[in-house]
Design an enzyme around this catalytic site. Structure first.
Site, mmCIF file in Angstrom:
data_model
loop_
_atom_site.group_PDB
_atom_site.id
_atom_site.type_symbol
_atom_site.label_atom_id
_atom_site.label_comp_id
_atom_site.label_asym_id
_atom_site.label_seq_id
_atom_site.Cartn_x
_atom_site.Cartn_y
_atom_site.Cartn_z
ATOM 1 N N SER A 1 -2.140 4.786 -14.214
ATOM 2 C CA SER A 1 -3.093 4.584 -15.335
ATOM 3 C C SER A 1 -3.657 3.171 -15.469
ATOM 4 O O SER A 1 -4.486 2.945 -16.355
ATOM 5 C CB SER A 1 -2.501 4.999 -16.701
ATOM 6 O OG SER A 1 -2.442 6.398 -16.832
ATOM 7 N N THR A 2 -3.217 2.218 -14.630
ATOM 8 C CA THR A 2 -3.660 0.834 -14.867
ATOM 9 C C THR A 2 -4.869 0.438 -14.023
ATOM 10 O O THR A 2 -5.246 -0.731 -13.999
ATOM 11 C CB THR A 2 -2.517 -0.184 -14.646
ATOM 12 O OG1 THR A 2 -2.145 -0.180 -13.266
ATOM 13 C CG2 THR A 2 -1.319 0.143 -15.502
ATOM 14 N N GLY B 1 -9.525 5.116 -6.169
ATOM 15 C CA GLY B 1 -8.288 4.345 -6.279
ATOM 16 C C GLY B 1 -7.198 4.867 -5.360
ATOM 17 O O GLY B 1 -7.443 5.255 -4.205
ATOM 18 N N VAL B 2 -6.001 4.899 -5.887
ATOM 19 C CA VAL B 2 -4.851 5.286 -5.078
ATOM 20 C C VAL B 2 -4.947 6.764 -4.677
ATOM 21 O O VAL B 2 -4.514 7.153 -3.583
ATOM 22 C CB VAL B 2 -3.533 4.935 -5.815
ATOM 23 C CG1 VAL B 2 -3.275 5.825 -6.995
ATOM 24 C CG2 VAL B 2 -2.368 4.940 -4.851
ATOM 25 N N ASP B 3 -5.534 7.580 -5.520
ATOM 26 C CA ASP B 3 -5.717 9.006 -5.232
ATOM 27 C C ASP B 3 -6.564 9.180 -3.962
ATOM 28 O O ASP B 3 -6.187 9.914 -3.029
ATOM 29 C CB ASP B 3 -6.410 9.636 -6.448
ATOM 30 C CG ASP B 3 -6.342 11.145 -6.480
ATOM 31 O OD1 ASP B 3 -5.805 11.747 -5.542
ATOM 32 O OD2 ASP B 3 -6.853 11.721 -7.460
ATOM 33 N N ASN C 1 -5.827 12.687 -11.135
ATOM 34 C CA ASN C 1 -6.472 13.141 -12.373
ATOM 35 C C ASN C 1 -6.146 14.625 -12.546
ATOM 36 O O ASN C 1 -5.628 15.274 -11.640
ATOM 37 C CB ASN C 1 -7.976 12.856 -12.351
ATOM 38 C CG ASN C 1 -8.669 13.531 -11.199
ATOM 39 O OD1 ASN C 1 -8.561 14.753 -11.026
ATOM 40 N ND2 ASN C 1 -9.381 12.762 -10.388
ATOM 41 N N ASP D 1 0.871 -1.181 0.000
ATOM 42 C CA ASP D 1 0.000 0.000 0.000
ATOM 43 C C ASP D 1 0.906 1.229 0.000
ATOM 44 O O ASP D 1 1.674 1.442 0.944
ATOM 45 C CB ASP D 1 -0.859 -0.051 1.271
ATOM 46 C CG ASP D 1 -1.761 1.155 1.402
ATOM 47 O OD1 ASP D 1 -1.624 2.130 0.633
ATOM 48 O OD2 ASP D 1 -2.618 1.118 2.308
ATOM 49 N N ILE D 2 0.805 2.024 -1.019
ATOM 50 C CA ILE D 2 1.745 3.138 -1.168
ATOM 51 C C ILE D 2 1.570 4.181 -0.067
ATOM 52 O O ILE D 2 2.515 4.889 0.272
ATOM 53 C CB ILE D 2 1.641 3.761 -2.575
ATOM 54 C CG1 ILE D 2 2.924 4.519 -2.904
ATOM 55 C CG2 ILE D 2 0.414 4.645 -2.720
ATOM 56 C CD1 ILE D 2 3.085 4.852 -4.366
ATOM 57 N N TYR E 1 -8.115 4.189 -15.177
ATOM 58 C CA TYR E 1 -7.768 4.717 -16.503
ATOM 59 C C TYR E 1 -7.551 3.637 -17.551
ATOM 60 O O TYR E 1 -7.312 3.936 -18.720
ATOM 61 C CB TYR E 1 -6.563 5.659 -16.415
ATOM 62 C CG TYR E 1 -6.919 7.071 -15.976
ATOM 63 C CD1 TYR E 1 -8.214 7.410 -15.571
ATOM 64 C CD2 TYR E 1 -5.975 8.085 -15.976
ATOM 65 C CE1 TYR E 1 -8.538 8.700 -15.166
ATOM 66 C CE2 TYR E 1 -6.294 9.382 -15.579
ATOM 67 C CZ TYR E 1 -7.578 9.683 -15.174
ATOM 68 O OH TYR E 1 -7.896 10.965 -14.784
HETATM 69 P P1 ADP Z 1 -5.545 5.467 -12.604
HETATM 70 O O1 ADP Z 1 -6.757 6.347 -12.626
HETATM 71 O O2 ADP Z 1 -4.254 6.220 -12.942
HETATM 72 O O3 ADP Z 1 -5.720 4.228 -13.394
HETATM 73 P P2 ADP Z 1 -6.028 4.048 -10.054
HETATM 74 O O4 ADP Z 1 -5.845 4.580 -8.691
HETATM 75 O O5 ADP Z 1 -7.416 3.704 -10.493
HETATM 76 O O6 ADP Z 1 -5.329 5.124 -11.042
HETATM 77 O O7 ADP Z 1 -5.127 2.764 -10.253
HETATM 78 C C1 ADP Z 1 -3.725 2.813 -10.390
HETATM 79 C C2 ADP Z 1 -3.111 1.605 -9.708
HETATM 80 O O8 ADP Z 1 -3.032 1.868 -8.302
HETATM 81 C C3 ADP Z 1 -3.906 0.311 -9.839
HETATM 82 O O9 ADP Z 1 -2.968 -0.756 -10.101
HETATM 83 C C4 ADP Z 1 -4.545 0.132 -8.455
HETATM 84 O O10 ADP Z 1 -4.747 -1.236 -8.154
HETATM 85 C C5 ADP Z 1 -3.451 0.715 -7.594
HETATM 86 N N1 ADP Z 1 -3.789 1.107 -6.219
HETATM 87 C C6 ADP Z 1 -4.976 1.410 -5.655
HETATM 88 N N2 ADP Z 1 -4.819 1.732 -4.346
HETATM 89 C C7 ADP Z 1 -3.485 1.630 -4.081
HETATM 90 C C8 ADP Z 1 -2.670 1.802 -2.906
HETATM 91 N N3 ADP Z 1 -3.181 2.173 -1.733
HETATM 92 N N4 ADP Z 1 -1.314 1.575 -3.028
HETATM 93 C C9 ADP Z 1 -0.760 1.230 -4.206
HETATM 94 N N5 ADP Z 1 -1.475 1.058 -5.331
HETATM 95 C C10 ADP Z 1 -2.822 1.246 -5.266
#
Ligand code: ADP
Length: 192
Positions: A129-130, A44-46, A36, A22-23, A133
């Site tokens: 982006s994976t 998601g991660v944002d 975005n 988890d980042i 997006y």
């Molecule tokens: P995007 O809109 O750029 O595709 P997302 O957040 O939807 O961004 O997904 C980007 C990547 O981050 C995906 O592989 C998702 O599984 C991953 N992700 C989501 N939450 C976390 C987290 N807490 N730590 C690391 N990676 C994450």
């Protein structure tokens, strides 16, 4: 799942690591957000980064006027362990559109440029982006690692680049891409 074989390498003077996690928990100088272009938060991660950093992060990103696709902007990290967040905007994937690979590479390159401008020594990336997006990770991982390799070919204060990948298929794709990167570039030295 089998443990991926190839998860650590030296690229010039910089260590490159792949791990699952988890980042938001990383204690690198900066973590990169897959943001975005509004920089006003998302899923998601944002969403996870904004929740962990607290409301002051949104207060700061509101002042930045957004960010173009392929670019990156730095904020403080607030309640995160990381001192800074680099908000990078990757492209929304469109099959057959050749600009997506360039824009994805640019998001990684700009993130490392911003880190270098601020003298940061360690940076953690998610797989930009994976998720929402829609960029297929098997295509995105080689683009990501090639862009990082290129950015690390010039002198930089960044001594650690860590990819913090959220699930086994993403880690596997990056591990395969790292093995392929090492075959293309002799300066990529595996660390066991
Ligand atoms: P995007 O809109 O750029 O595709 P997302 O957040 O939807 O961004 O997904 C980007 C990547 O981050 C995906 O592989 C998702 O599984 C991953 N992700 C989501 N939450 C976390 C987290 N807490 N730590 C690391 N990676 C994450």
């Amino acid at each position: 799942m089998d443990k991926p074989e190839f998860t650590r390498a030296m690229v010039s003077q910089t260590a490159l690591e792949l791990l699952m996690g988890d980042i938001t928990q990383q204690d690198t100088d900066a973590i990169v957000n897959a943001a975005n272009s509004s920089l006003l938060g998302g899923g998601g991660v944002d969403g996870a980064i904004h929740r962990a950093a607290g409301p002051q992060l949104l207060e700061e990103t509101r002042t930045l006027g957004g960010c173009q696709t392929g670019d990156a902007k730095l904020t403080r990290g607030y309640r995160l362990k990381a001192r800074y967040v680099i908000h990078a905007v990757g492209p929304i994937y469109r099959a057959g559109d050749e600009s997506v690979a360039w824009l994805l590479a640019s998001a990684y390159r700009r993130s490392l440029e911003v880190a270098a401008e601020h003298g940061l020594q360690s940076v953690a990336f998610p797989s930009i982006s994976t998720g929402a997006y829609g960029y297929p990770v098997e295509l995105a991982a080689p683009v990501a690692l090639e862009a990082v390799h290129e950015a690390l070919s010039a002198p930089t204060p960044v001594k650690l680049v860590r990819f913090v990948l959220f699930n086994p298929p993403t880690l596997r794709a990056f591990s395969q891409a790292l093995a392929a990167l090492a075959q293309r570039h002799p300066d990529v030295q595996p660390i066991s």
